[in-house]
Design an enzyme around this catalytic site. Structure first.
Site, PDB file in Angstrom:
ATOM      1  N   CYS A  11      36.639  32.053  26.830  1.00 49.80           N
ATOM      2  CA  CYS A  11      35.799  32.202  28.032  1.00 49.80           C
ATOM      3  C   CYS A  11      34.705  33.204  27.704  1.00 49.80           C
ATOM      4  CB  CYS A  11      36.638  32.605  29.236  1.00 49.80           C
ATOM      5  SG  CYS A  11      37.494  34.189  29.075  1.00 49.80           S
ATOM      6  N   CYS A  16      39.794  37.275  31.895  1.00 52.72           N
ATOM      7  CA  CYS A  16      40.242  36.539  33.099  1.00 52.72           C
ATOM      8  C   CYS A  16      40.757  35.136  32.746  1.00 52.72           C
ATOM      9  CB  CYS A  16      39.110  36.437  34.122  1.00 52.72           C
ATOM     10  SG  CYS A  16      38.510  38.041  34.718  1.00 52.72           S
ATOM     11  N   ARG A  17      39.844  34.218  32.460  1.00 53.78           N
ATOM     12  CA  ARG A  17      40.250  32.816  32.317  1.00 53.78           C
ATOM     13  C   ARG A  17      41.002  32.526  31.019  1.00 53.78           C
ATOM     14  NH1 ARG A  17      34.362  30.644  33.249  1.00 53.78           N
ATOM     15  NH2 ARG A  17      34.027  32.659  32.214  1.00 53.78           N
ATOM     16  N   SER A  18      40.442  32.935  29.871  1.00 56.39           N
ATOM     17  CA  SER A  18      41.133  32.566  28.619  1.00 56.39           C
ATOM     18  C   SER A  18      42.470  33.282  28.426  1.00 56.39           C
ATOM     19  CB  SER A  18      40.215  32.705  27.394  1.00 56.39           C
ATOM     20  OG  SER A  18      39.768  34.021  27.214  1.00 56.39           O
ATOM     21  N   ASP A 130      34.379  30.898  37.084  1.00 59.67           N
ATOM     22  CA  ASP A 130      34.490  32.316  36.712  1.00 59.67           C
ATOM     23  C   ASP A 130      34.901  33.119  37.949  1.00 59.67           C
ATOM     24  OD1 ASP A 130      34.128  34.932  35.972  1.00 59.67           O
ATOM     25  OD2 ASP A 130      32.165  34.611  35.063  1.00 59.67           O
TER      26      ASP A 130
HETATM   27  P1  4NP Z   1      36.202  35.718  31.919  1.00 62.23           P
HETATM   28  O1  4NP Z   1      35.555  36.472  33.186  1.00 62.23           O
HETATM   29  O2  4NP Z   1      35.031  35.163  31.121  1.00 62.23           O
HETATM   30  O3  4NP Z   1      37.012  34.651  32.537  1.00 62.23           O
HETATM   31  O4  4NP Z   1      36.990  36.763  31.160  1.00 62.23           O
HETATM   32  C1  4NP Z   1      34.577  37.447  33.098  1.00 62.23           C
HETATM   33  C2  4NP Z   1      34.889  38.698  32.632  1.00 62.23           C
HETATM   34  C3  4NP Z   1      33.920  39.687  32.584  1.00 62.23           C
HETATM   35  C4  4NP Z   1      32.636  39.398  32.985  1.00 62.23           C
HETATM   36  C5  4NP Z   1      32.300  38.124  33.430  1.00 62.23           C
HETATM   37  C6  4NP Z   1      33.276  37.151  33.486  1.00 62.23           C
HETATM   38  N1  4NP Z   1      31.639  40.421  32.945  1.00 62.23           N
HETATM   39  O5  4NP Z   1      30.504  40.143  33.341  1.00 62.23           O
HETATM   40  O6  4NP Z   1      31.951  41.547  32.516  1.00 62.23           O
END
Ligand code: 4NP
Length: 163
Positions: A11, A16-18, A130
Site C-alpha cells: 500500500c 494500514c491496508r497492507s 485508504d
Molecule cells: P496505508 O495508509 O497506505 O494503507 O498504510 C496510509 C498511511 C499513511 C498515510 C497515508 C495512507 N500518510 O499519508 O501518512
C-alpha cells in the site's frame, strides 16, 4: 526448507491496508497448515513510516476479529522485491502505478508483474479504500475486504502451486 511461494502486499504507508492484508493472510495460511510453504511480507511505496508498527486504529480493527498485527514493522518496497516475490499485490491503482514503474527497472529478471489485490473478487470494488484520514468504519471495511481477498488468494495459490 525454502517456502514454495512468496507473496508481498503493498500500500502507500505500510501501516494500514497492507499490514492488514499481511496479518489476515498469515492467519489463514497458518490455519490451512501451509506456513512452511508460503512466505508473506508487506511494504509501502512511500517511506513515511519506516520501522513503525501498524497504525493503532488498524491494530484495533484487526484485534476485534482476532488478528494480532503488533509485530509487523513498516518498510518500503524495492526493486529487489520483484526478484524475490512470486506475487506483488497493490492495494490501489496509484500503488500499482508506482509498482509498474519499479517493475520496469528490473526488466526480464522479475519473477512476476504487479497486480491489483482486489482483482480476485467479483466485486465492483477494485481498490482497498485508504482509511488513514477517515473514521473507524474505514478500518473495519479494510479488514472485511482483506478477509475476502485472502480466501480468494489462498485458493488461487493452492491451485497454481499445487499446495
Ligand atoms: P496505508 O495508509 O497506505 O494503507 O498504510 C496510509 C498511511 C499513511 C498515510 C497515508 C495512507 N500518510 O499519508 O501518512
Amino acid at each position: 526448507m525454502t517456502p514454495a511461494v512468496s507473496i508481498l502486499f503493498v500500500c502507500l504507508g505500510n501501516i494500514c491496508r497492507s499490514p492488514t492484508a499481511h496479518g489476515v493472510f498469515q492467519q489463514k495460511v497458518l490455519t490451512a497448515g501451509l506456513a512452511r510453504h508460503i512466505h508473506i511480507d508487506s511494504a509501502g511505496t512511500a517511506a513515511y513510516h519506516l520501522g513503525k508498527a501498524p497504525d493503532s486504529r488498524t491494530q484495533w480493527a484487526a484485534k476485534q476479529q482476532g488478528y494480532d498485527l503488533s509485530q509487523l514493522r513498516a518498510r518500503q518496497v524495492q526493486a529487489q522485491d520483484f526478484l524475490d516475490f512470486d506475487y506483488v499485490l497493490a492495494m490501489d491503482k496509484q500503488n500499482l502505478r508506482e509498482l509498474v514503474d519499479l517493475h520496469r527497472t528490473v526488466g526480464e529478471r522479475a519473477r512476476c508483474a504487479p497486480q491489483l489485490y482486489l482483482s480476485v473478487l467479483d466485486d465492483a470494488l477494485v481498490e482497498v479504500p485508504d482509511p488513514y484520514y477517515g473514521g473507524a468504519e474505514g478500518f473495519a471495511e479494510v479488514l472485511t475486504l482483506c478477509e475476502q481477498a485472502s480466501d480468494a488468494w489462498l485458493n488461487i495459490i493452492r491451485e497454481h502451486k499445487g499446495l
